[in-house]
Write a protein that holds these residues in place. Structure first.
Motif, PDB file in Angstrom:
ATOM      1  N   ALA A 114       0.835  -1.212   0.000  1.00 52.02           N
ATOM      2  CA  ALA A 114       0.000   0.000   0.000  1.00 52.02           C
ATOM      3  C   ALA A 114       0.868   1.259   0.000  1.00 52.02           C
ATOM      4  O   ALA A 114       0.555   2.248  -0.678  1.00 52.02           O
ATOM      5  N   ALA A 115       1.967   1.248   0.745  1.00 50.50           N
ATOM      6  CA  ALA A 115       2.848   2.412   0.835  1.00 50.50           C
ATOM      7  C   ALA A 115       3.525   2.712  -0.497  1.00 50.50           C
ATOM      8  O   ALA A 115       3.855   3.870  -0.780  1.00 50.50           O
ATOM      9  N   SER A 116       3.711   1.692  -1.330  1.00 48.64           N
ATOM     10  CA  SER A 116       4.410   1.891  -2.601  1.00 48.64           C
ATOM     11  C   SER A 116       3.667   2.831  -3.551  1.00 48.64           C
ATOM     12  O   SER A 116       4.240   3.286  -4.536  1.00 48.64           O
ATOM     13  N   ALA A 117       2.411   3.152  -3.248  1.00 49.96           N
ATOM     14  CA  ALA A 117       1.660   4.118  -4.054  1.00 49.96           C
ATOM     15  C   ALA A 117       2.135   5.549  -3.804  1.00 49.96           C
ATOM     16  O   ALA A 117       1.754   6.458  -4.542  1.00 49.96           O
ATOM     17  N   PHE A 118       2.952   5.751  -2.782  1.00 52.50           N
ATOM     18  CA  PHE A 118       3.424   7.077  -2.396  1.00 52.50           C
ATOM     19  C   PHE A 118       4.927   7.178  -2.644  1.00 52.50           C
ATOM     20  O   PHE A 118       5.630   6.169  -2.679  1.00 52.50           O
ATOM     21  N   PRO A 119       5.445   8.391  -2.770  1.00 49.55           N
ATOM     22  CA  PRO A 119       6.891   8.550  -3.000  1.00 49.55           C
ATOM     23  C   PRO A 119       7.707   7.999  -1.823  1.00 49.55           C
ATOM     24  O   PRO A 119       7.355   8.212  -0.660  1.00 49.55           O
ATOM     25  N   LEU A 120       8.785   7.304  -2.155  1.00 49.51           N
ATOM     26  CA  LEU A 120       9.692   6.802  -1.130  1.00 49.51           C
ATOM     27  C   LEU A 120      10.259   7.982  -0.349  1.00 49.51           C
ATOM     28  O   LEU A 120      10.654   9.000  -0.934  1.00 49.51           O
ATOM     29  N   GLY A 121      10.273   7.864   0.954  1.00 53.50           N
ATOM     30  CA  GLY A 121      10.786   8.932   1.806  1.00 53.50           C
ATOM     31  C   GLY A 121       9.709   9.863   2.325  1.00 53.50           C
ATOM     32  O   GLY A 121       9.984  10.744   3.129  1.00 53.50           O
ATOM     33  N   SER A 122       8.463   9.648   1.877  1.00 53.91           N
ATOM     34  CA  SER A 122       7.344  10.444   2.378  1.00 53.91           C
ATOM     35  C   SER A 122       6.844   9.824   3.685  1.00 53.91           C
ATOM     36  O   SER A 122       7.207   8.696   4.040  1.00 53.91           O
TER      37      SER A 122
END
Length: 136
Positions: free
Chosen positions: A42-50
């Motif tokens: 689920a987190a992979s939908a957002f920019p890494l480091g956010s």
């Protein structure tokens, strides 16, 4: 490392999940197994480091090792400084915020969110705007 009292206070705001101080002190994520894998997906939908997709690392040494591997557009390593804990993240752990600076080279000054409770994990993808060198 964050003090036990601060850790307990932060964990109290984590929501309905059970929070294990033992897991945190051992450098382990509050989420594990299939639950952790679902959250990573689920987190992979957002920019890494956010905040919604913090860089996963193993303890402060892992956070610093990752940041030392980043490269600015001019090929130099950025300067970085820990800003402090910024709250409970998507994996149920306390997230650290870092100010990362390339000076006048792109991407300039950015904030990188990191989750240090992932024992054995070494992130090999750079946060947006950076390149990364392989671990040594």
């Amino acid at each position: 490392m964050i003090g036990a009292a601060a850790l307990l206070a932060s964990c109290a705001t984590a929501g309905p999940e059970e929070v294990s101080l033992d897991r945190a002190l051992a450098g382990e994520s509050q989420a594990s197994g299939s639950r952790l894998q679902r959250r990573i997906a689920a987190a992979s939908a957002f920019p890494l480091g956010s905040m919604n997709n913090p860089v996963r690392a193993e303890m402060p040494a892992g956070e610093h090792a990752y940041l030392r591997r980043l490269r600015c557009s001019d090929g130099r390593a950025p300067a970085f400084q820990r800003m402090g804990s910024v709250g409970i993240g998507v994996y149920g752990n306390i997230v650290d915020g870092y100010h990362v600076s390339c000076g006048s080279a792109p991407p300039g000054d950015v904030h990188v969110h990191m989750d240090m409770y992932h024992r054995g994990h070494v992130e090999n993808r750079p946060v947006p705007g950076f390149a990364i060198v392989p671990p040594s």
